[in-house]
Design a protein around this motif. Structure first.
Motif, PDB file in Angstrom:
ATOM      1  N   ALA A 107     -34.374   6.123 -14.202  1.00  0.00           N
ATOM      2  CA  ALA A 107     -34.075   4.735 -13.838  1.00  0.00           C
ATOM      3  C   ALA A 107     -33.220   4.670 -12.576  1.00  0.00           C
ATOM      4  CB  ALA A 107     -33.372   4.036 -14.996  1.00  0.00           C
ATOM      5  N   THR A 108     -32.206   5.538 -12.483  1.00  0.00           N
ATOM      6  CA  THR A 108     -31.311   5.524 -11.324  1.00  0.00           C
ATOM      7  C   THR A 108     -32.051   5.912 -10.059  1.00  0.00           C
ATOM      8  OG1 THR A 108     -29.447   6.124 -12.752  1.00  0.00           O
ATOM      9  CG2 THR A 108     -29.155   6.427 -10.387  1.00  0.00           C
ATOM     10  N   VAL A 109     -32.825   6.986 -10.138  1.00  0.00           N
ATOM     11  CA  VAL A 109     -33.532   7.471  -8.952  1.00  0.00           C
ATOM     12  C   VAL A 109     -34.542   6.440  -8.458  1.00  0.00           C
ATOM     13  CG1 VAL A 109     -35.141   9.217  -8.124  1.00  0.00           C
ATOM     14  CG2 VAL A 109     -33.169   9.905  -9.479  1.00  0.00           C
ATOM     15  N   SER A 110     -35.249   5.772  -9.356  1.00  0.00           N
ATOM     16  CA  SER A 110     -36.224   4.748  -8.950  1.00  0.00           C
ATOM     17  C   SER A 110     -35.543   3.589  -8.239  1.00  0.00           C
ATOM     18  CB  SER A 110     -36.985   4.241 -10.182  1.00  0.00           C
ATOM     19  OG  SER A 110     -37.751   5.267 -10.771  1.00  0.00           O
ATOM     20  N   ALA A 111     -34.417   3.126  -8.783  1.00  0.00           N
ATOM     21  CA  ALA A 111     -33.702   2.003  -8.175  1.00  0.00           C
ATOM     22  C   ALA A 111     -33.121   2.380  -6.826  1.00  0.00           C
ATOM     23  CB  ALA A 111     -32.594   1.525  -9.116  1.00  0.00           C
ATOM     24  N   VAL A 112     -32.456   3.524  -6.776  1.00  0.00           N
ATOM     25  CA  VAL A 112     -31.828   3.955  -5.536  1.00  0.00           C
ATOM     26  C   VAL A 112     -32.881   4.247  -4.469  1.00  0.00           C
ATOM     27  CG1 VAL A 112     -30.435   5.769  -4.472  1.00  0.00           C
ATOM     28  CG2 VAL A 112     -29.736   4.798  -6.658  1.00  0.00           C
ATOM     29  N   GLY A 113     -34.034   4.799  -4.866  1.00  0.00           N
ATOM     30  CA  GLY A 113     -35.090   5.085  -3.911  1.00  0.00           C
ATOM     31  C   GLY A 113     -35.543   3.846  -3.164  1.00  0.00           C
ATOM     32  N   ILE A 114     -35.664   2.715  -3.861  1.00  0.00           N
ATOM     33  CA  ILE A 114     -36.105   1.475  -3.219  1.00  0.00           C
ATOM     34  C   ILE A 114     -35.066   0.964  -2.229  1.00  0.00           C
ATOM     35  CG2 ILE A 114     -36.587  -0.973  -3.650  1.00  0.00           C
ATOM     36  CD1 ILE A 114     -38.063  -0.157  -6.167  1.00  0.00           C
ATOM     37  N   GLY A 132     -41.909   0.572  -0.471  1.00  0.00           N
ATOM     38  CA  GLY A 132     -40.992  -0.127  -1.372  1.00  0.00           C
ATOM     39  C   GLY A 132     -41.604  -1.394  -1.941  1.00  0.00           C
ATOM     40  N   GLY A 133     -42.292  -2.165  -1.082  1.00  0.00           N
ATOM     41  CA  GLY A 133     -42.928  -3.386  -1.553  1.00  0.00           C
ATOM     42  C   GLY A 133     -44.037  -3.108  -2.553  1.00  0.00           C
ATOM     43  N   TYR A 134     -44.858  -2.118  -2.259  1.00  0.00           N
ATOM     44  CA  TYR A 134     -45.953  -1.781  -3.174  1.00  0.00           C
ATOM     45  C   TYR A 134     -45.422  -1.309  -4.517  1.00  0.00           C
ATOM     46  CZ  TYR A 134     -50.107   0.481  -5.090  1.00  0.00           C
ATOM     47  OH  TYR A 134     -51.150   0.845  -5.912  1.00  0.00           O
ATOM     48  N   LEU A 135     -44.383  -0.455  -4.483  1.00  0.00           N
ATOM     49  CA  LEU A 135     -43.827   0.052  -5.736  1.00  0.00           C
ATOM     50  C   LEU A 135     -43.170  -1.072  -6.533  1.00  0.00           C
ATOM     51  CD1 LEU A 135     -43.392   2.536  -7.463  1.00  0.00           C
ATOM     52  CD2 LEU A 135     -41.238   2.932  -6.257  1.00  0.00           C
ATOM     53  N   GLY A 136     -42.453  -1.982  -5.834  1.00  0.00           N
ATOM     54  CA  GLY A 136     -41.856  -3.116  -6.535  1.00  0.00           C
ATOM     55  C   GLY A 136     -42.918  -3.978  -7.210  1.00  0.00           C
ATOM     56  N   TRP A 137     -44.037  -4.215  -6.523  1.00  0.00           N
ATOM     57  CA  TRP A 137     -45.125  -5.002  -7.110  1.00  0.00           C
ATOM     58  C   TRP A 137     -45.734  -4.288  -8.314  1.00  0.00           C
ATOM     59  CZ3 TRP A 137     -46.910  -9.661  -7.479  1.00  0.00           C
ATOM     60  CH2 TRP A 137     -48.215  -9.886  -7.929  1.00  0.00           C
ATOM     61  N   SER A 138     -45.891  -2.979  -8.211  1.00  0.00           N
ATOM     62  CA  SER A 138     -46.455  -2.231  -9.341  1.00  0.00           C
ATOM     63  C   SER A 138     -45.512  -2.263 -10.541  1.00  0.00           C
ATOM     64  CB  SER A 138     -46.758  -0.787  -8.932  1.00  0.00           C
ATOM     65  OG  SER A 138     -45.565  -0.057  -8.703  1.00  0.00           O
ATOM     66  N   SER A 193     -53.055   8.544  -8.034  1.00  0.00           N
ATOM     67  CA  SER A 193     -53.292   7.120  -7.762  1.00  0.00           C
ATOM     68  C   SER A 193     -52.394   6.658  -6.628  1.00  0.00           C
ATOM     69  CB  SER A 193     -53.005   6.285  -9.016  1.00  0.00           C
ATOM     70  OG  SER A 193     -51.609   6.304  -9.304  1.00  0.00           O
ATOM     71  N   PRO A 194     -52.722   5.493  -6.016  1.00  0.00           N
ATOM     72  CA  PRO A 194     -51.830   4.952  -4.981  1.00  0.00           C
ATOM     73  C   PRO A 194     -50.426   4.672  -5.500  1.00  0.00           C
ATOM     74  CG  PRO A 194     -53.976   3.883  -4.889  1.00  0.00           C
ATOM     75  CD  PRO A 194     -53.972   4.710  -6.133  1.00  0.00           C
ATOM     76  N   THR A 195     -50.311   4.206  -6.752  1.00  0.00           N
ATOM     77  CA  THR A 195     -48.986   3.951  -7.320  1.00  0.00           C
ATOM     78  C   THR A 195     -48.193   5.243  -7.451  1.00  0.00           C
ATOM     79  OG1 THR A 195     -49.823   2.039  -8.546  1.00  0.00           O
ATOM     80  CG2 THR A 195     -47.752   3.010  -9.310  1.00  0.00           C
ATOM     81  N   ALA A 196     -48.867   6.305  -7.908  1.00  0.00           N
ATOM     82  CA  ALA A 196     -48.202   7.604  -8.016  1.00  0.00           C
ATOM     83  C   ALA A 196     -47.770   8.106  -6.641  1.00  0.00           C
ATOM     84  CB  ALA A 196     -49.126   8.610  -8.690  1.00  0.00           C
ATOM     85  N   LEU A 197     -48.618   7.889  -5.626  1.00  0.00           N
ATOM     86  CA  LEU A 197     -48.271   8.294  -4.264  1.00  0.00           C
ATOM     87  C   LEU A 197     -47.033   7.550  -3.774  1.00  0.00           C
ATOM     88  CD1 LEU A 197     -48.950   9.792  -1.612  1.00  0.00           C
ATOM     89  CD2 LEU A 197     -50.400   7.844  -1.011  1.00  0.00           C
ATOM     90  N   ALA A 198     -47.007   6.218  -3.982  1.00  0.00           N
ATOM     91  CA  ALA A 198     -45.874   5.416  -3.523  1.00  0.00           C
ATOM     92  C   ALA A 198     -44.590   5.814  -4.238  1.00  0.00           C
ATOM     93  CB  ALA A 198     -46.162   3.926  -3.748  1.00  0.00           C
TER      94      ALA A 198
END
Length: 498
Positions: free
Chosen positions: A375-382, A428-434, A210-215
């Motif tokens: 959780a850490t990797v997702s936050a730091v990635g953005i 980053g914006g798309y992932l934050g919205w998701s 999915s696009p979310t998985a890609l982002a």
């Protein structure tokens, strides 16, 4: 008539490093073994059996970012790098925020790596037959146990970093040699003997679910490459600032080769369920599938060495970034105190280690190590994507005059960084919205979208609060000029047309 106070010379770091030292620091900060052993499993949980595709796709914007770092470092080498460049070319508030979130993200990374180090040591103890200690069952998946053991290691590597970057680089160089020999041996053997058939679909990004998985997969992969810029944080300590650029690019292409090798090897040996299900113990499981003891323990030892090296390598750039900010009076004076014995920001290095230990302790609210890592990797990635994007835009603005002088050079200096920046900002914006739309309540949990979004927002928001303090309480001139306290520019600096 009042006497004019004498001018105060800015603190200076000792020049002692060459290009190989920079490669050792940047490669240790990127931590290929840790990224392969842990990051691949986390990423596979998002994109499935398309790890090679996502690693290749993420490399493209990061390569554009590396080009931006190189050009900016050529004309203005500074330990603060992106903090100085963004402040001068875009806006001082954005520059401060980039410096701040980079340091905060590094501290979060150190906290996460502290637990990874502890987990590797507990796994090694289990392989040696030690499963209980003082009546306590040792569990490499427990955040509490892994953090306690990892903090001991963090203290040791912080003290080593205080005594000098060159000594730290030499230690990391030897650790890297061992890690890469083990990685190349096991991954090469896995590619040849793995039970799962090779498939070209592994390299097809359009097959990602999915696009979310890609982002999310792209940002996780960007996180894996994060750290190559550590070579630029010691640019004031290398004998030739151009060595920092060489070290950064050498590290980046080495990481690409290792990530592709590891991705293919893992997918040849492990199923999708096995890849996503073993978290911090993924590399150890991979080794056990390929060899019997005692050889099977070598990947786990490599993971431990990688985690130890990345702890030390993470402390070094964070301390240099805060050194540059303190030199500009945007942070307190303690961060720019240089040890007369070692020529390093010793007090700042010790404080970074202490902050990382404190954050690692706070992370105990997430009891499972695998959830804490996610959780850490997702936050730091953005926040890393945001920091990279702003740095690339700073390069595009600073070198925009090249578009009129030489369109080929202008494309490389302006258009490529701009495209890289826009792609990372969009991701980053798309992932934050998701994340925002995936939940309807807040919960401290690695699968709660509001929590995953709140963490990077707190990192960014705290930066603007700290910037306001520096602007109106410390009254730093940085916010009037956007210029940092510059190191002496190299003779090879070029005049950039505006």
């Amino acid at each position: 008539m009042t006497d004019t106070p004498p001018a105060v010379e800015p603190p200076v770091l000792r020049k002692s490093l060459g290009v190989l030292d920079g490669v050792a620091i940047a490669a240790s900060s990127t931590a290929a073994t840790t990224s392969i052993g842990i990051g691949l499993g986390v990423t596979a949980g998002v994109v499935g059996l398309h790890l090679p595709a996502i690693m290749l796709l993420a490399f493209l914007p990061v390569l554009g970012i590396a080009g931006a770092y190189t050009r900016l470092n050529r004309v203005e080498p500074n330990a603060g790098n992106a903090y100085v460049w963004v402040g001068r070319s875009l806006n001082p508030w954005l520059g401060f925020m980039v410096g701040w979130v980079t340091i905060v993200a590094t501290v979060a990374f150190l906290a996460y790596t502290t637990a990874v180090t502890g987990s590797a040591l507990i796994q090694l103890a289990g392989d040696a037959g030690l499963h209980r200690l003082g009546g306590l069952d040792l569990d490499p998946g427990s955040t509490a146990q892994t953090t306690a053991v990892g903090i001991v290691v963090l203290v040791a590597v912080t003290l080593t970093a205080v005594t000098g970057v060159r000594k730290a680089a030499r230690l990391q160089g030897w650790l890297l040699v061992f890690e890469y020999v083990v990685l190349l041996g096991f991954c090469g053997y896995g590619i040849v003997t793995g039970p799962h058939d090779f498939s070209l679909s592994w390299f097809d990004p359009f097959a990602i679910p999915s696009p979310t998985a890609l982002a999310q997969g792209l940002l996780l992969s960007v996180f894996c490459y994060w750290g190559f810029e550590a070579a630029f944080t010691v640019t004031e300590e290398v004998r030739d600032p151009r060595d920092a650029s060489r070290a950064g690019f050498t590290t980046l292409f080495t990481m690409l080769a290792l990530f592709l090798l590891g991705s293919v090897a893992f997918q040849r040996v492990l199923s999708e369920e096995e890849l996503a299900g073993h978290g911090a113990e993924g590399l150890a499981f991979f080794g056990e599938r390929l060899a019997d003891q005692p050889l099977a323990v070598l990947p786990l030892v490599a993971l431990m060495f990688s985690a130890v090296a990345s702890l030390q390598a993470g402390v070094i750039p964070a301390a240099r970034g805060m050194f540059a900010m303190s030199r500009d009076r945007t942070l307190g004076p303690v961060w720019s105190k240089v040890s007369p014995r070692y020529g390093t920001p010793a007090a700042g290095t010790l404080l970074i280690g202490a902050l990382a230990a404190a954050v690692a302790t706070l992370a105990l609210v997430i009891p499972r190590l695998a959830d804490m890592i996610t959780a850490t990797v997702s936050a730091v990635g953005i926040v890393v994507a945001l920091s990279y994007a702003l740095t690339a835009l700073a390069a595009a603005v600073r070198f925009r005059g090249l578009l009129r002088e030489d369109w080929r050079e202008g494309m490389r200096a302006v258009v490529v960084p701009t495209l890289s920046a826009l792609s990372l900002l969009g991701l980053g914006g798309y992932l934050g919205w998701s994340f925002y739309t995936s939940a309807d309540h807040f919960e401290v949990s690695a699968d709660n979208g509001w929590f995953l979004l709140a963490t990077p927002l707190v990192m960014i928001g705290s930066g603007f609060v700290a910037a306001a303090w520096a602007r109106w309480v410390r009254k730093s001139s940085y916010f009037r000029t956007g210029r940092g306290t510059a190191a002496e520019a190299p003779a090879a600096s070029v005049v950039v047309p505006r």
